[in-house]
Design a protein around this motif. Structure first.
Motif, PDB file in Angstrom:
ATOM      1  N   CYS A 118      40.470  38.957  43.431  1.00  0.00           N
ATOM      2  CA  CYS A 118      40.820  38.922  44.639  1.00  0.00           C
ATOM      3  C   CYS A 118      41.512  40.204  44.709  1.00  0.00           C
ATOM      4  O   CYS A 118      42.616  40.129  46.085  1.00  0.00           O
ATOM      5  N   GLY A 119      41.742  40.805  43.933  1.00  0.00           N
ATOM      6  CA  GLY A 119      42.174  41.765  44.103  1.00  0.00           C
ATOM      7  C   GLY A 119      44.308  42.436  43.985  1.00  0.00           C
ATOM      8  O   GLY A 119      44.756  43.408  43.866  1.00  0.00           O
ATOM      9  N   THR A 120      44.644  41.252  43.093  1.00  0.00           N
ATOM     10  CA  THR A 120      45.613  41.315  43.113  1.00  0.00           C
ATOM     11  C   THR A 120      46.574  41.989  41.894  1.00  0.00           C
ATOM     12  O   THR A 120      45.592  42.609  40.966  1.00  0.00           O
ATOM     13  N   VAL A 121      47.570  42.835  41.778  1.00  0.00           N
ATOM     14  CA  VAL A 121      47.284  43.759  40.895  1.00  0.00           C
ATOM     15  C   VAL A 121      49.411  43.368  40.219  1.00  0.00           C
ATOM     16  O   VAL A 121      49.679  42.840  40.749  1.00  0.00           O
ATOM     17  N   VAL A 122      49.348  43.147  39.053  1.00  0.00           N
ATOM     18  CA  VAL A 122      50.100  42.679  38.363  1.00  0.00           C
ATOM     19  C   VAL A 122      50.375  43.832  36.920  1.00  0.00           C
ATOM     20  O   VAL A 122      49.734  44.355  36.700  1.00  0.00           O
ATOM     21  N   GLU A 123      51.921  44.241  37.332  1.00  0.00           N
ATOM     22  CA  GLU A 123      52.390  44.336  35.899  1.00  0.00           C
ATOM     23  C   GLU A 123      52.941  43.810  34.756  1.00  0.00           C
ATOM     24  O   GLU A 123      53.722  42.849  35.313  1.00  0.00           O
ATOM     25  N   ALA A 124      52.582  44.573  33.183  1.00  0.00           N
ATOM     26  CA  ALA A 124      52.872  44.011  31.901  1.00  0.00           C
ATOM     27  C   ALA A 124      52.767  44.432  30.865  1.00  0.00           C
ATOM     28  O   ALA A 124      52.488  45.245  31.293  1.00  0.00           O
ATOM     29  N   GLU A 125      53.228  44.134  30.145  1.00  0.00           N
ATOM     30  CA  GLU A 125      53.793  44.390  28.961  1.00  0.00           C
ATOM     31  C   GLU A 125      52.310  44.856  28.033  1.00  0.00           C
ATOM     32  O   GLU A 125      51.840  45.441  27.717  1.00  0.00           O
ATOM     33  N   SER A 126      51.934  43.161  28.194  1.00  0.00           N
ATOM     34  CA  SER A 126      50.605  43.138  27.649  1.00  0.00           C
ATOM     35  C   SER A 126      49.274  42.621  28.581  1.00  0.00           C
ATOM     36  O   SER A 126      50.247  42.078  29.354  1.00  0.00           O
ATOM     37  N   ASN A 127      48.002  42.209  28.492  1.00  0.00           N
ATOM     38  CA  ASN A 127      47.390  41.560  29.087  1.00  0.00           C
ATOM     39  C   ASN A 127      47.450  40.389  29.968  1.00  0.00           C
ATOM     40  O   ASN A 127      47.602  39.140  29.069  1.00  0.00           O
ATOM     41  N   PRO A 128      47.814  40.013  30.404  1.00  0.00           N
ATOM     42  CA  PRO A 128      48.289  38.219  31.196  1.00  0.00           C
ATOM     43  C   PRO A 128      46.635  37.618  30.981  1.00  0.00           C
ATOM     44  O   PRO A 128      46.430  36.373  32.105  1.00  0.00           O
ATOM     45  N   ALA A 129      46.083  38.252  30.827  1.00  0.00           N
ATOM     46  CA  ALA A 129      44.393  37.295  30.730  1.00  0.00           C
ATOM     47  C   ALA A 129      43.909  36.827  31.989  1.00  0.00           C
ATOM     48  O   ALA A 129      42.607  37.118  32.547  1.00  0.00           O
ATOM     49  N   THR A 130      44.594  35.987  32.557  1.00  0.00           N
ATOM     50  CA  THR A 130      44.206  35.781  34.246  1.00  0.00           C
ATOM     51  C   THR A 130      44.752  35.962  35.353  1.00  0.00           C
ATOM     52  O   THR A 130      46.625  36.024  34.970  1.00  0.00           O
ATOM     53  N   CYS A 131      44.494  36.570  36.458  1.00  0.00           N
ATOM     54  CA  CYS A 131      45.072  36.483  37.739  1.00  0.00           C
ATOM     55  C   CYS A 131      46.486  34.933  38.210  1.00  0.00           C
ATOM     56  O   CYS A 131      45.679  33.555  38.234  1.00  0.00           O
TER      57      CYS A 131
END
Length: 50
Positions: free
Chosen positions: A22-35
């Motif tokens: 879906c193109g959602t952009v997320v900022e995180a310290e580690s990979n959140p794995a799923t949208c």
């Protein structure tokens, strides 16, 4: 700690992840794995897609 050409690495720095579906952009310290919006697979935007 190893330094990169542009400065020292920061293990607590946020990375930007983008959903393949879906193109959602997320900022995180580690990979959140799923949208959080659609459950799709996220990719780290700083890594090239082959």
């Amino acid at each position: 700690m190893t330094s990169w050409k542009d400065g020292p690495a920061d293990a607590t720095a946020l990375s930007t992840y983008e959903c393949f579906d879906c193109g959602t952009v997320v900022e995180a310290e580690s990979n959140p794995a799923t949208c959080p919006d659609c459950g799709g697979e996220l990719r780290n935007r700083s890594m090239p897609v082959e």
